[in-house]
Design a protein around this motif. Structure first.
Motif, PDB file in Angstrom:
ATOM      1  N   PHE A  27      27.638 -31.650 -22.539  1.00  0.00           N
ATOM      2  CA  PHE A  27      26.354 -31.639 -23.243  1.00  0.00           C
ATOM      3  C   PHE A  27      25.127 -30.876 -22.573  1.00  0.00           C
ATOM      4  N   LEU A  28      25.097 -29.765 -21.641  1.00  0.00           N
ATOM      5  CA  LEU A  28      23.997 -29.459 -21.251  1.00  0.00           C
ATOM      6  C   LEU A  28      24.343 -27.647 -22.006  1.00  0.00           C
ATOM      7  N   VAL A  29      25.321 -27.139 -21.443  1.00  0.00           N
ATOM      8  CA  VAL A  29      25.489 -25.715 -22.026  1.00  0.00           C
ATOM      9  C   VAL A  29      25.337 -25.313 -23.607  1.00  0.00           C
ATOM     10  N   LYS A  30      26.151 -26.221 -24.410  1.00  0.00           N
ATOM     11  CA  LYS A  30      26.049 -26.840 -25.195  1.00  0.00           C
ATOM     12  C   LYS A  30      25.052 -25.681 -26.265  1.00  0.00           C
ATOM     13  N   ARG A  31      23.561 -26.868 -25.548  1.00  0.00           N
ATOM     14  CA  ARG A  31      22.630 -26.288 -26.210  1.00  0.00           C
ATOM     15  C   ARG A  31      21.788 -24.778 -25.431  1.00  0.00           C
ATOM     16  N   TYR A  32      22.621 -23.969 -24.538  1.00  0.00           N
ATOM     17  CA  TYR A  32      21.369 -22.900 -24.409  1.00  0.00           C
ATOM     18  C   TYR A  32      23.420 -22.356 -24.849  1.00  0.00           C
ATOM     19  N   ASP A  33      23.586 -22.467 -25.642  1.00  0.00           N
ATOM     20  CA  ASP A  33      24.655 -20.880 -25.786  1.00  0.00           C
ATOM     21  C   ASP A  33      24.507 -19.534 -26.239  1.00  0.00           C
ATOM     22  N   SER A  34      24.580 -19.641 -24.925  1.00  0.00           N
ATOM     23  CA  SER A  34      24.663 -17.199 -25.837  1.00  0.00           C
ATOM     24  C   SER A  34      25.190 -16.586 -26.044  1.00  0.00           C
ATOM     25  N   GLY A  35      26.101 -17.244 -26.925  1.00  0.00           N
ATOM     26  CA  GLY A  35      26.741 -16.779 -27.426  1.00  0.00           C
ATOM     27  C   GLY A  35      28.350 -16.133 -27.587  1.00  0.00           C
ATOM     28  N   VAL A  36      27.876 -15.344 -25.957  1.00  0.00           N
ATOM     29  CA  VAL A  36      29.070 -15.159 -25.344  1.00  0.00           C
ATOM     30  C   VAL A  36      30.170 -15.918 -24.862  1.00  0.00           C
ATOM     31  N   GLU A  37      31.379 -15.528 -24.945  1.00  0.00           N
ATOM     32  CA  GLU A  37      32.449 -15.862 -25.310  1.00  0.00           C
ATOM     33  C   GLU A  37      33.377 -16.136 -24.183  1.00  0.00           C
ATOM     34  N   ILE A  38      33.237 -16.382 -23.123  1.00  0.00           N
ATOM     35  CA  ILE A  38      34.046 -15.850 -21.929  1.00  0.00           C
ATOM     36  C   ILE A  38      36.057 -15.371 -22.411  1.00  0.00           C
ATOM     37  N   PHE A  39      36.671 -16.882 -23.450  1.00  0.00           N
ATOM     38  CA  PHE A  39      37.318 -16.811 -24.404  1.00  0.00           C
ATOM     39  C   PHE A  39      37.515 -15.956 -25.127  1.00  0.00           C
ATOM     40  N   GLY A  40      36.813 -15.494 -25.880  1.00  0.00           N
ATOM     41  CA  GLY A  40      36.643 -14.655 -26.630  1.00  0.00           C
ATOM     42  C   GLY A  40      37.753 -13.157 -26.859  1.00  0.00           C
ATOM     43  N   ASN A  41      38.359 -13.270 -27.700  1.00  0.00           N
ATOM     44  CA  ASN A  41      39.115 -12.437 -28.454  1.00  0.00           C
ATOM     45  C   ASN A  41      39.180 -10.613 -27.367  1.00  0.00           C
ATOM     46  N   HIS A  42      37.615 -10.183 -27.631  1.00  0.00           N
ATOM     47  CA  HIS A  42      36.950  -9.370 -27.140  1.00  0.00           C
ATOM     48  C   HIS A  42      37.338  -9.134 -25.792  1.00  0.00           C
ATOM     49  N   VAL A  43      36.664 -10.404 -25.077  1.00  0.00           N
ATOM     50  CA  VAL A  43      37.144  -9.848 -23.346  1.00  0.00           C
ATOM     51  C   VAL A  43      38.404 -10.327 -22.805  1.00  0.00           C
ATOM     52  N   LEU A  44      39.403 -10.944 -24.086  1.00  0.00           N
ATOM     53  CA  LEU A  44      40.911 -11.055 -23.441  1.00  0.00           C
ATOM     54  C   LEU A  44      41.311  -9.466 -24.082  1.00  0.00           C
ATOM     55  N   SER A  45      41.377  -9.156 -24.580  1.00  0.00           N
ATOM     56  CA  SER A  45      41.985  -7.826 -24.837  1.00  0.00           C
ATOM     57  C   SER A  45      41.611  -6.887 -23.430  1.00  0.00           C
ATOM     58  N   ILE A  46      40.558  -6.889 -23.980  1.00  0.00           N
ATOM     59  CA  ILE A  46      39.520  -6.172 -22.440  1.00  0.00           C
ATOM     60  C   ILE A  46      40.537  -5.977 -21.154  1.00  0.00           C
ATOM     61  N   TYR A  47      40.628  -7.048 -20.936  1.00  0.00           N
ATOM     62  CA  TYR A  47      41.597  -8.059 -19.454  1.00  0.00           C
ATOM     63  C   TYR A  47      43.444  -6.760 -19.879  1.00  0.00           C
ATOM     64  N   LYS A  48      43.795  -7.789 -20.828  1.00  0.00           N
ATOM     65  CA  LYS A  48      45.343  -7.465 -22.033  1.00  0.00           C
ATOM     66  C   LYS A  48      45.777  -6.119 -21.517  1.00  0.00           C
ATOM     67  N   ASP A  49      44.576  -4.750 -21.866  1.00  0.00           N
ATOM     68  CA  ASP A  49      44.540  -3.192 -21.663  1.00  0.00           C
ATOM     69  C   ASP A  49      44.492  -3.310 -20.318  1.00  0.00           C
ATOM     70  N   ALA A  50      43.810  -3.684 -19.691  1.00  0.00           N
ATOM     71  CA  ALA A  50      43.443  -3.001 -18.129  1.00  0.00           C
ATOM     72  C   ALA A  50      44.772  -3.139 -17.563  1.00  0.00           C
ATOM     73  N   LYS A  51      44.443  -1.957 -16.549  1.00  0.00           N
ATOM     74  CA  LYS A  51      45.145  -0.942 -15.912  1.00  0.00           C
ATOM     75  C   LYS A  51      44.810  -1.894 -13.768  1.00  0.00           C
ATOM     76  N   ILE A  52      46.013  -2.414 -13.756  1.00  0.00           N
ATOM     77  CA  ILE A  52      45.539  -2.882 -12.448  1.00  0.00           C
ATOM     78  C   ILE A  52      46.243  -2.284 -11.684  1.00  0.00           C
ATOM     79  N   ILE A  53      45.222  -1.241 -10.410  1.00  0.00           N
ATOM     80  CA  ILE A  53      45.378  -0.141  -9.789  1.00  0.00           C
ATOM     81  C   ILE A  53      45.678  -1.423  -8.838  1.00  0.00           C
ATOM     82  N   ALA A  54      46.634  -1.845  -7.341  1.00  0.00           N
ATOM     83  CA  ALA A  54      46.773  -2.389  -6.510  1.00  0.00           C
ATOM     84  C   ALA A  54      45.892  -2.020  -5.521  1.00  0.00           C
ATOM     85  N   GLY A  55      46.142  -1.056  -5.164  1.00  0.00           N
ATOM     86  CA  GLY A  55      44.708  -0.607  -3.719  1.00  0.00           C
ATOM     87  C   GLY A  55      44.020  -0.724  -3.722  1.00  0.00           C
TER      88      GLY A  55
END
Length: 179
Positions: A27-55
């Motif tokens: 009800f509230l966030v939909k009204r003020y949607d900034s257009g940025v999708e946290i589950f968007g393909n761009h964001v998810l592809s960045i995570y998918k391609d990221a190298k995790i450095i354990a240290g």
């Protein structure tokens, strides 16, 4: 019978927060949607391609997982114990409701699968550790803190961090390939 009553109260507080989180997103966030999708393909592809450095990642995980946990842990030994446990239960429910609703709105069932992948398997350790601390704070003075609780909580949080460090990135890469 009192113990069962307390478990129901904690569950009700969590669910109250959960439903408030769902309502907030719908009800509230939909009204003020900034257009940025946290589950968007761009964001998810960045995570998918990221190298995790354990240290480096371990210090991030320790900071992000242990600081809130230690704050709650310290608060349950003060006069704010009941308030802090109630707020923790409501906030956790609110956060989960918001996250799952956002995922479902943006990606449907696949977004919910991403959420599950993001918290698995470390959540199997974090929930019991938090629950022991919340339960102690909520049922004090009937419940007393002891060395077994301390050992269990330290072990559960430590194993959770190790799982999040090593197992979760592999699981997330697999889940994101499916999405």
């Amino acid at each position: 019978m009192k113990i069962l009553h307390s478990k129901r109260q904690l569950a009700a507080l969590y669910m109250l927060g959960f439903f408030i989180g769902i309502a907030y997103v719908n009800f509230l966030v939909k009204r003020y949607d900034s257009g940025v999708e946290i589950f968007g393909n761009h964001v998810l592809s960045i995570y998918k391609d990221a190298k995790i450095i354990a240290g480096e990642f371990i210090f991030y995980l320790i900071r992000m997982r242990m600081i809130p946990f230690l704050l709650l842990f310290c608060l349950v030994f003060t006069k704010l114990r009941k308030l802090s446990t109630v707020l923790c239960a409501v906030w956790t429910g609110f956060s989960c409701g918001m996250l799952i609703s956002t995922a479902a709105i943006e990606k449907g069932i696949r977004g919910c699968v991403v959420c599950l992948g993001a918290v698995f398997p470390q959540i199997l350790c974090y929930i019991p550790a938090y629950f022991v601390v919340i339960w102690y704070g909520y049922t004090f003075p009937k419940t007393r803190w002891n060395i077994q609780k301390t050992l269990f909580v330290c072990l559960a949080m430590g194993i959770g961090i190790i799982l999040e460090l090593y197992a979760n990135p592999t699981i997330m890469k697999y889940v994101l390939q499916w999405i």
